[in-house]
Design an enzyme around this catalytic site. Structure first.
Site, PDB file in Angstrom:
ATOM      1  N   ASP A 179      37.602  16.826 106.186  1.00  9.39           N
ATOM      2  CA  ASP A 179      38.351  17.253 107.039  1.00  9.39           C
ATOM      3  C   ASP A 179      38.973  18.478 106.308  1.00  9.39           C
ATOM      4  O   ASP A 179      38.232  18.816 105.633  1.00  9.39           O
ATOM      5  CB  ASP A 179      38.986  15.919 107.517  1.00  9.39           C
ATOM      6  CG  ASP A 179      39.897  15.996 108.786  1.00  9.39           C
ATOM      7  OD1 ASP A 179      40.613  17.262 108.596  1.00  9.39           O
ATOM      8  OD2 ASP A 179      40.075  14.958 109.437  1.00  9.39           O
TER       9      ASP A 179
ATOM     10  N   LYS B  40      30.142  10.188 104.807  1.00 10.53           N
ATOM     11  CA  LYS B  40      30.408  11.604 105.089  1.00 10.53           C
ATOM     12  C   LYS B  40      32.057  12.009 105.480  1.00 10.53           C
ATOM     13  O   LYS B  40      31.725  13.574 106.861  1.00 10.53           O
ATOM     14  CB  LYS B  40      29.184  12.138 106.258  1.00 10.53           C
ATOM     15  CG  LYS B  40      27.853  11.673 105.908  1.00 10.53           C
ATOM     16  CD  LYS B  40      26.552  11.849 106.523  1.00 10.53           C
ATOM     17  CE  LYS B  40      25.279  11.312 106.287  1.00 10.53           C
ATOM     18  NZ  LYS B  40      25.663   9.855 106.528  1.00 10.53           N
TER      19      LYS B  40
ATOM     20  N   ASP C 161      28.928   5.286 103.025  1.00 11.21           N
ATOM     21  CA  ASP C 161      27.600   6.747 103.331  1.00 11.21           C
ATOM     22  C   ASP C 161      29.258   7.220 104.622  1.00 11.21           C
ATOM     23  O   ASP C 161      28.541   6.931 105.953  1.00 11.21           O
ATOM     24  CB  ASP C 161      26.620   6.477 103.621  1.00 11.21           C
ATOM     25  CG  ASP C 161      26.131   7.950 104.401  1.00 11.21           C
ATOM     26  OD1 ASP C 161      26.671   9.066 103.607  1.00 11.21           O
ATOM     27  OD2 ASP C 161      24.867   7.695 104.548  1.00 11.21           O
TER      28      ASP C 161
ATOM     29  N   THR D 223      19.147  15.463 105.560  1.00 13.45           N
ATOM     30  CA  THR D 223      17.421  15.041 105.259  1.00 13.45           C
ATOM     31  C   THR D 223      17.152  15.178 107.009  1.00 13.45           C
ATOM     32  O   THR D 223      15.430  15.716 107.083  1.00 13.45           O
ATOM     33  CB  THR D 223      16.884  13.725 104.578  1.00 13.45           C
ATOM     34  OG1 THR D 223      17.402  12.658 105.317  1.00 13.45           O
ATOM     35  CG2 THR D 223      17.460  13.680 102.995  1.00 13.45           C
TER      36      THR D 223
HETATM   37  O1  LIG Z   1      21.035  14.032 104.327  1.00 17.16           O
HETATM   38  C1  LIG Z   1      21.057  12.087 104.853  1.00 17.16           C
HETATM   39  C2  LIG Z   1      22.322  11.746 104.219  1.00 17.16           C
HETATM   40  C3  LIG Z   1      22.587  10.265 104.616  1.00 17.16           C
HETATM   41  N1  LIG Z   1      21.231   9.315 105.611  1.00 17.16           N
HETATM   42  C4  LIG Z   1      21.548   8.242 105.830  1.00 17.16           C
HETATM   43  O2  LIG Z   1      20.212   7.372 104.866  1.00 17.16           O
HETATM   44  C5  LIG Z   1      19.388   6.649 105.853  1.00 17.16           C
HETATM   45  C6  LIG Z   1      18.207   6.535 105.973  1.00 17.16           C
HETATM   46  O3  LIG Z   1      18.027   5.145 106.331  1.00 17.16           O
HETATM   47  P1  LIG Z   1      16.318   5.685 107.237  1.00 17.16           P
HETATM   48  O4  LIG Z   1      16.752   4.553 108.261  1.00 17.16           O
HETATM   49  O5  LIG Z   1      15.803   5.787 105.747  1.00 17.16           O
HETATM   50  O6  LIG Z   1      15.776   6.847 107.965  1.00 17.16           O
HETATM   51  C7  LIG Z   1      20.680   6.853 107.203  1.00 17.16           C
HETATM   52  O7  LIG Z   1      22.254   5.794 107.079  1.00 17.16           O
HETATM   53  C8  LIG Z   1      21.208   7.738 107.238  1.00 17.16           C
HETATM   54  O8  LIG Z   1      22.594   7.750 107.747  1.00 17.16           O
HETATM   55  C9  LIG Z   1      20.461  10.433 105.552  1.00 17.16           C
HETATM   56  O9  LIG Z   1      18.933  10.071 106.021  1.00 17.16           O
HETATM   57  N2  LIG Z   1      20.347  11.599 105.515  1.00 17.16           N
END
Ligand SMILES: O=c1ccn([C@@H]2O[C@H](COP(=O)(O)O)[C@@H](O)[C@H]2O)c(=O)[nH]1
Length: 236
Positions: free
Chosen positions: A71, A68, A66, A121
């Protein structure tokens, strides 16, 4: 494998948001055979965690990298081409057209699947407005999903709240991966668009990403297995 064929336990992706490779390896050992899919994000990747991707893949686990990326297209393409050698299953890029186009080019014929992050999110309408966007969350998520589909992206990251409308747009051609998952009673933290595991699966999510509710739990394995049981129940 079609999305319907994914086993309930393989739909849980545990985010290894931990400070070191040692801490991540201890978590993985504790979760044992229960968890088959892990996410490596900023915290672990920048703490020396990239070699863990290949190590986990060699052990038969799947890894969602992940990072993200965002660039100019050429840089994204070159970065993704390097990342194809790490053995990850999923890689995230932000859902901007040049970025997604570069990622698909860089991936080439490799097995790596590109996921586009639609709207984080932790964002709600006010956050988008403050960042200069005129579209609301659902409009922007849907517009980006349409662009991602046209550009040949393999999947989308969104909150579970948008999964129903995304499925109507992209069908089952793209994987729908949802963070913002909170088992009933767990702390929301900085997430703003959230759902329980069972509701997210019922809404149509293919994979659920869960970090803090698992890795900060007193018994991470018990929490992971409870989430998998909720997933299985929602799938019927
Ligand atoms: O839109 C997004 C994209 C990535 N994340 C990632 O998912 C996990 C969620 O972790 P929690 O501790 O369950 O909140 C985290 O690594 C984020 O970088 C996201 O939350 N939302």
């Amino acid at each position: 494998m079609t999305p319907a064929e994914i086993a309930p336990k393989d739909r849980l992706i545990v985010a290894l948001d931990l400070p070191s490779v040692d801490a991540a390896e201890a978590m993985i050992a504790g979760l044992g055979d229960s968890v088959t899919f892990y996410k490596v994000g900023y915290r672990l990747a920048y703490a020396g965690g990239l070699p863990l991707v290949a190590k986990l893949a060699d052990q038969g686990k799947k890894v969602f990298l992940d990072l993200k990326l965002h660039d100019i297209g050429n840089t994204v393409a070159q970065g993704v081409e390097s990342i194809t050698r790490l053995g990850a299953t999923f890689l995230t890029v932000h859902a901007y057209p040049q970025t997604m186009k570069g990622a698909v080019e860089g991936r080439g014929s490799a097995k790596l699947k590109i996921l586009a992050v639609t709207v984080l999110t932790s964002y709600n309408e006010d956050d988008l407005h403050a960042a200069g966007y005129r579209l609301g969350v659902s409009e922007l998520v849907e517009a980006r999903a349409q662009q991602a589909q046209v550009l040949g992206v393999d999947g989308l990251v969104s909150s579970p709240e948008e999964v129903g409308s995304l499925r109507k747009i992209v069908g089952h051609q793209m994987s729908l991966v949802t963070p913002g998952i909170r088992p009933a009673g767990s702390a929301t933290g900085d997430q703003k668009r959230i759902m329980t595991p069972g509701r997210a699966i019922s809404a149509g999510a293919d994979y659920l990403v869960v970090g803090r509710p698992v890795v900060e739990a007193a018994d991470p394995k018990a929490v992971a297995e409870a989430i998998q049981a909720e997933i299985a129940q929602a799938l019927g």
